[in-house]
Design an enzyme around this catalytic site. Structure first.
Site, PDB file in Angstrom:
ATOM      1  N   THR A 184      31.295  21.813  40.111  1.00 44.36           N
ATOM      2  CA  THR A 184      30.810  22.011  38.745  1.00 44.36           C
ATOM      3  C   THR A 184      31.312  23.319  38.153  1.00 44.36           C
ATOM      4  OG1 THR A 184      28.886  20.665  39.174  1.00 44.36           O
ATOM      5  CG2 THR A 184      28.677  22.223  37.384  1.00 44.36           C
TER       6      THR A 184
ATOM      7  N   TYR B 184      28.707  15.337  32.880  1.00 44.98           N
ATOM      8  CA  TYR B 184      29.969  16.077  32.914  1.00 44.98           C
ATOM      9  C   TYR B 184      30.779  15.603  34.100  1.00 44.98           C
ATOM     10  CZ  TYR B 184      28.045  18.564  36.875  1.00 44.98           C
ATOM     11  OH  TYR B 184      27.528  18.842  38.098  1.00 44.98           O
TER      12      TYR B 184
ATOM     13  N   THR C  91      28.296  22.531  44.480  1.00 43.51           N
ATOM     14  CA  THR C  91      27.051  22.927  45.149  1.00 43.51           C
ATOM     15  C   THR C  91      26.527  21.856  46.121  1.00 43.51           C
ATOM     16  OG1 THR C  91      25.702  22.056  43.350  1.00 43.51           O
ATOM     17  CG2 THR C  91      26.269  24.398  43.233  1.00 43.51           C
ATOM     18  N   ASP C  92      26.926  20.592  45.912  1.00 46.66           N
ATOM     19  CA  ASP C  92      26.320  19.509  46.720  1.00 46.66           C
ATOM     20  C   ASP C  92      26.521  19.697  48.220  1.00 46.66           C
ATOM     21  OD1 ASP C  92      25.562  18.371  44.355  1.00 46.66           O
ATOM     22  OD2 ASP C  92      26.891  16.630  44.476  1.00 46.66           O
TER      23      ASP C  92
ATOM     24  N   LYS D 208      20.509  23.712  49.694  1.00 50.07           N
ATOM     25  CA  LYS D 208      20.281  23.364  48.285  1.00 50.07           C
ATOM     26  C   LYS D 208      18.889  22.740  48.164  1.00 50.07           C
ATOM     27  CE  LYS D 208      22.430  21.084  44.330  1.00 50.07           C
ATOM     28  NZ  LYS D 208      23.584  20.358  43.778  1.00 50.07           N
TER      29      LYS D 208
ATOM     30  N   GLU E 114       6.968  17.607  70.824  1.00 50.05           N
ATOM     31  CA  GLU E 114       6.253  16.323  70.905  1.00 50.05           C
ATOM     32  C   GLU E 114       7.100  15.258  71.599  1.00 50.05           C
ATOM     33  OE1 GLU E 114       3.697  15.022  67.487  1.00 50.05           O
ATOM     34  OE2 GLU E 114       4.630  16.753  66.534  1.00 50.05           O
TER      35      GLU E 114
HETATM   36  N1  ASP Z   1      28.394  17.348  42.190  1.00 41.77           N
HETATM   37  C1  ASP Z   1      28.803  18.707  41.992  1.00 41.77           C
HETATM   38  C2  ASP Z   1      29.605  19.147  43.199  1.00 41.77           C
HETATM   39  O1  ASP Z   1      29.020  19.360  44.232  1.00 41.77           O
HETATM   40  C3  ASP Z   1      27.611  19.559  41.780  1.00 41.77           C
HETATM   41  C4  ASP Z   1      27.882  21.039  41.625  1.00 41.77           C
HETATM   42  O2  ASP Z   1      28.928  21.556  41.883  1.00 41.77           O
HETATM   43  O3  ASP Z   1      26.932  21.737  41.209  1.00 41.77           O
HETATM   44  O4  ASP Z   1      30.793  19.235  43.102  1.00 41.77           O
END
Ligand code: ASP
Length: 364
Positions: A48, A61, A127-128, A200, A321
């Site tokens: 992103t 996007y 971020t994923d 995340k 457990e």
């Molecule tokens: N789907 C995107 C990615 O991981 C989300 C992001 O970058 O925030 O490339």
């Protein structure tokens, strides 16, 4: 003139002369060399932070639309922190991250880190799956130099895009000598996370990343970094999985536990070629007796089975457990399922011995 006076005149003369010579020397010395900036190489992979939308207030996007040169041009302030060079390794949403890009990226980071004229590396990423890539690099790149990943939750075209400041801060950390030897770092939203600790936690919020079990490595505000701790566990500099020894990674699947779970997906994963399994268990790595029995049968056949947890924070202890000794399982300890999978893939490249693999989960 008395002998004493004579001596003091000579002293005055010598001191005066020395001062004069010193002043002349100071005036004629070459001007102090201009402090050279550290060199930071930026490897772009998409996400992103390189995403674009049709308007600045639109939720929809596409990731990976902006190239590395545009990224660098968008944050000219970063050039005051370091001499920057950019390379495009991939341009994908990190949901599409795959072994081919991982191996290419890790080899490039390792090669750059070995260059005497490179002081640090910044990797822009989605971020994923940034936590998986960061942890993978943390395990395979043998260096003490700062390797810093960064990302953004909002695309580059958005109102209040978070990418530019995240990038600026990532460059500042990569250029900072104090970041050396702390393992691979992730800099997002003013926080410096360790690769093994961050995760995340929100699908959309800018403050999505937390390091719930071990806490932050540090903070960074407009390029000013403060460091609080070193890395948890073995990493980078003392890894036993250097990228130079890796040509491929075995298949390891993650299966989430739930109410009324049976062993069908466990068997299906093995049938699909999994050499290892990670169970995202309920609570402290638990699952139904039916699933436990099927998992134990696979462990007996040599499939390495790791118990982790679907719970967002906390450790999965050995034999709490579930009797890991009896079933032949590995406990994930502090690693969440996605990071357990990364470590298990690297571990399986070296051994199938469950005791050895539990040792690796203890140490990394
Ligand atoms: N789907 C995107 C990615 O991981 C989300 C992001 O970058 O925030 O490339």
């Amino acid at each position: 003139m008395s002998r004493r006076r004579e001596i003091s005149w000579i002293l005055v003369l010598v001191v005066g002369l020395a001062g004069g010579i010193g002043r002349v020397a100071a005036q004629t010395a070459a001007p102090a060399a201009k402090a050279t900036l550290p060199t930071v190489v930026v490897l772009a992979t998409g996400g992103t932070i390189a995403g674009a939308a049709e308007s600045d207030v639109q939720a929809g996007y596409k990731s990976g639309q902006v190239g590395v040169e545009q990224l660098l041009a968008a944050v000219p302030q970063a050039k005051k922190l370091a001499t920057l060079r950019g390379e495009q390794v991939a341009n994908i949403g990190s949901q599409d991250m795959n072994d081919e890009v991982w191996l290419k990226l890790a080899r490039r980071v390792s090669a750059l880190a070995a260059m005497p004229d490179v002081d640090g590396v910044v990797i822009t990423h989605g971020t994923d799956t940034i936590e998986e890539t960061a942890y993978f690099l943390n395990l395979v790149v043998k260096t003490r130099k700062p390797i810093v990943l960064t990302a953004a939750m909002r695309p580059s075209t958005a109102l209040s895009a978070d990418g530019p400041l995240n990038f600026f801060n990532a460059v500042a950390v990569a250029a900072n000598k104090e970041a050396a030897g702390r393992g691979v770092l992730v800099v997002v939203n003013d926080w410096i996370h360790g690769a093994s600790s961050l995760t995340k936690t929100s699908t959309t919020a800018v403050q999505t990343f937390l390091s719930p079990v071990w806490g932050l490595i540090g903070t960074v505000a407009y390029g000013e970094a403060e460091f609080y701790r070193g890395p948890v566990g073995r990493n980078t500099q003392d890894t036993e999985f250097p990228i130079e020894s890796i040509t491929s990674l075995p298949r390891v699947d993650i299966i989430m536990a739930h109410e009324n779970m049976d062993g069908a997906l466990i068997e299906a994963a093995v049938a699909a070629g999994a050499k290892g399994l990670v169970i995202a268990g309920v609570g402290n790595g638990n699952m139904t007796q039916a699933a436990l029995d099927v998992l134990a049968a696979q462990a007996k056949k040599g499939i390495v089975c790791v118990r982790s947890s679907r719970v967002a924070t906390g450790r999965v202890g050995r034999s709490v457990e579930v009797d890991d000794d009896k079933y032949g399982f590995v406990a994930s300890l502090g690693l969440n399922p996605q990071k357990s999978r990364v470590l298990l893939r690297l571990a399986l490249n070296r051994t199938k011995d469950v005791k050895q693999i539990q040792r690796m989960f203890d140490e990394y």
